[in-house]
Motif scaffolding. Structure first.
Motif, PDB file in Angstrom:
ATOM      1  N   ALA A 205       0.824  -1.211   0.000  1.00  0.00           N
ATOM      2  CA  ALA A 205       0.000   0.000   0.000  1.00  0.00           C
ATOM      3  C   ALA A 205       0.854   1.255   0.000  1.00  0.00           C
ATOM      4  CB  ALA A 205      -0.935  -0.004   1.207  1.00  0.00           C
ATOM      5  N   HIS A 206       2.054   1.161   0.544  1.00  0.00           N
ATOM      6  CA  HIS A 206       2.963   2.309   0.558  1.00  0.00           C
ATOM      7  C   HIS A 206       3.591   2.544  -0.815  1.00  0.00           C
ATOM      8  CE1 HIS A 206       5.303   5.305   2.765  1.00  0.00           C
ATOM      9  NE2 HIS A 206       6.378   4.901   2.116  1.00  0.00           N
ATOM     10  N   GLY A 207       3.386   1.611  -1.725  1.00  0.00           N
ATOM     11  CA  GLY A 207       3.908   1.766  -3.077  1.00  0.00           C
ATOM     12  C   GLY A 207       5.125   0.927  -3.399  1.00  0.00           C
ATOM     13  N   VAL A 208       5.567   0.097  -2.444  1.00  0.00           N
ATOM     14  CA  VAL A 208       6.754  -0.730  -2.682  1.00  0.00           C
ATOM     15  C   VAL A 208       6.449  -1.775  -3.750  1.00  0.00           C
ATOM     16  CG1 VAL A 208       8.296  -2.446  -1.659  1.00  0.00           C
ATOM     17  CG2 VAL A 208       7.710  -0.378  -0.385  1.00  0.00           C
ATOM     18  N   ARG A 209       7.307  -1.820  -4.757  1.00  0.00           N
ATOM     19  CA  ARG A 209       7.167  -2.819  -5.819  1.00  0.00           C
ATOM     20  C   ARG A 209       8.437  -3.650  -6.008  1.00  0.00           C
ATOM     21  NH1 ARG A 209       3.037  -1.541  -4.477  1.00  0.00           N
ATOM     22  NH2 ARG A 209       1.249  -0.783  -5.674  1.00  0.00           N
ATOM     23  N   THR A 210       9.537  -3.207  -5.348  1.00  0.00           N
ATOM     24  CA  THR A 210      10.790  -3.962  -5.386  1.00  0.00           C
ATOM     25  C   THR A 210      11.374  -4.006  -3.985  1.00  0.00           C
ATOM     26  OG1 THR A 210      11.267  -3.256  -7.655  1.00  0.00           O
ATOM     27  CG2 THR A 210      13.111  -4.112  -6.372  1.00  0.00           C
ATOM     28  N   VAL A 211      11.871  -5.174  -3.609  1.00  0.00           N
ATOM     29  CA  VAL A 211      12.624  -5.342  -2.365  1.00  0.00           C
ATOM     30  C   VAL A 211      14.052  -5.705  -2.730  1.00  0.00           C
ATOM     31  CG1 VAL A 211      12.972  -6.820  -0.350  1.00  0.00           C
ATOM     32  CG2 VAL A 211      10.672  -5.993  -0.912  1.00  0.00           C
ATOM     33  N   LEU A 212      15.021  -4.953  -2.225  1.00  0.00           N
ATOM     34  CA  LEU A 212      16.440  -5.258  -2.422  1.00  0.00           C
ATOM     35  C   LEU A 212      16.987  -5.794  -1.113  1.00  0.00           C
ATOM     36  CD1 LEU A 212      18.965  -5.247  -4.199  1.00  0.00           C
ATOM     37  CD2 LEU A 212      19.398  -2.903  -3.424  1.00  0.00           C
ATOM     38  N   ASP A 213      17.353  -7.071  -1.123  1.00  0.00           N
ATOM     39  CA  ASP A 213      17.866  -7.762   0.060  1.00  0.00           C
ATOM     40  C   ASP A 213      19.391  -7.713   0.033  1.00  0.00           C
ATOM     41  OD1 ASP A 213      18.571  -9.531   2.078  1.00  0.00           O
ATOM     42  OD2 ASP A 213      17.096 -11.057   1.509  1.00  0.00           O
ATOM     43  N   LEU A 214      19.976  -7.005   0.992  1.00  0.00           N
ATOM     44  CA  LEU A 214      21.426  -6.799   1.044  1.00  0.00           C
ATOM     45  C   LEU A 214      22.152  -7.862   1.856  1.00  0.00           C
ATOM     46  CD1 LEU A 214      21.251  -2.970   1.861  1.00  0.00           C
ATOM     47  CD2 LEU A 214      21.709  -3.983  -0.388  1.00  0.00           C
TER      48      LEU A 214
END
Length: 246
Positions: free
Chosen positions: A56-65
């Motif tokens: 809902a916040h608009g996140v469409r990509t997660v980058l896992d470091l």
């Protein structure tokens, strides 16, 4: 006496994503626009409600470091529409670099940032390129606790977006109050208190040490020296600020 972090004028940046404990939007710092980039602790702890809030916040990509040996099972199914990119920031195979830090209190503080940035420019460059190339929408990037690997990436993004050193340092310092619950969930409850005691014994603070790094660091110049094309740097800055490249 170590410099104290000023009150955060952007308290609204803290986000409530059920399952995570150290999440905030970089919007409002420098020219950074809301929703472009979010820093977090490990999102594998998110519940279904937490993932819904991220989406809902608009996140469409997660980058896992995180490194491969830190990967675990997700607490809830990741929703469709969010792509996960795994790109470890650390090169754990470079034991010559890491071994001296294993017993040094400065590990887990900004005091290791300059050595890291100097030794691993190709890792930081790859991270910048992945952030610039992410699909449209917001990007959430995370490590385990959301403090240091995440803090390095935040330093880069905030520098590109024109945040002041004081803003960058204050943002970093916000994580400290959240470390006790974060490390408690990781089974390392004593770690936050031990590090706080080490800061005090050396008459410094998270804010003071991050301020030194932020005053030294120039994100655009660093990426250029690391071989990142100017078009990529411009695209990353545009993504952070919501402004057209150039």
């Amino acid at each position: 006496m170590a410099a104290a972090a000023p009150p955060d004028p952007h308290a609204r940046r803290h986000l409530t994503w059920d399952g995570c404990l150290n999440v905030r939007d970089l919007g409002g710092l420098g020219r950074h626009t809301d929703g472009a980039f979010v820093r977090a602790d490990s999102v594998e702890k998110l519940t279904a409600a937490g993932w819904a809030a991220a989406h809902a916040h608009g996140v469409r990509t997660v980058l896992d470091l995180r490194n491969d040996d830190e990967q675990g099972a997700d607490a809830a199914l990741r929703p469709e529409g969010i792509t996960t990119v795994r790109l470890p920031l650390e090169d754990v195979a470079d034991t010559a670099f890491w071994e001296p830090w294993f017993t040094d209190w400065r590990w887990g503080t900004p005091l290791h940032y300059r050595p890291f940035l100097g030794h691993f420019p190709e890792r930081v460059a790859a991270t910048a390129e992945a952030l610039a190339a992410a699909a449209p929408g917001g990007v959430a990037f995370h490590c385990a606790a959301g403090r240091d690997r995440t803090g390095l990436v935040s330093l880069l993004l905030l520098s590109l977006a024109g945040a002041t050193p004081e803003e960058i340092a204050a943002d970093y310092a916000l994580s400290e109050e959240r470390m006790t619950p974060v490390f408690t969930t990781m089974g390392r409850a004593e770690e936050a208190a031990q590090l706080a005691a080490a800061y005090r014994s050396h008459a410094t603070s998270p804010y003071a040490e991050m301020l030194k790094v932020a005053r030294w660091f120039d994100g655009a110049a660093y990426l250029a020296a690391a071989g990142v094309p100017g078009t990529t740097v411009a695209a990353l800055r545009a993504r952070a600020t919501g402004q057209p490249p150039g």
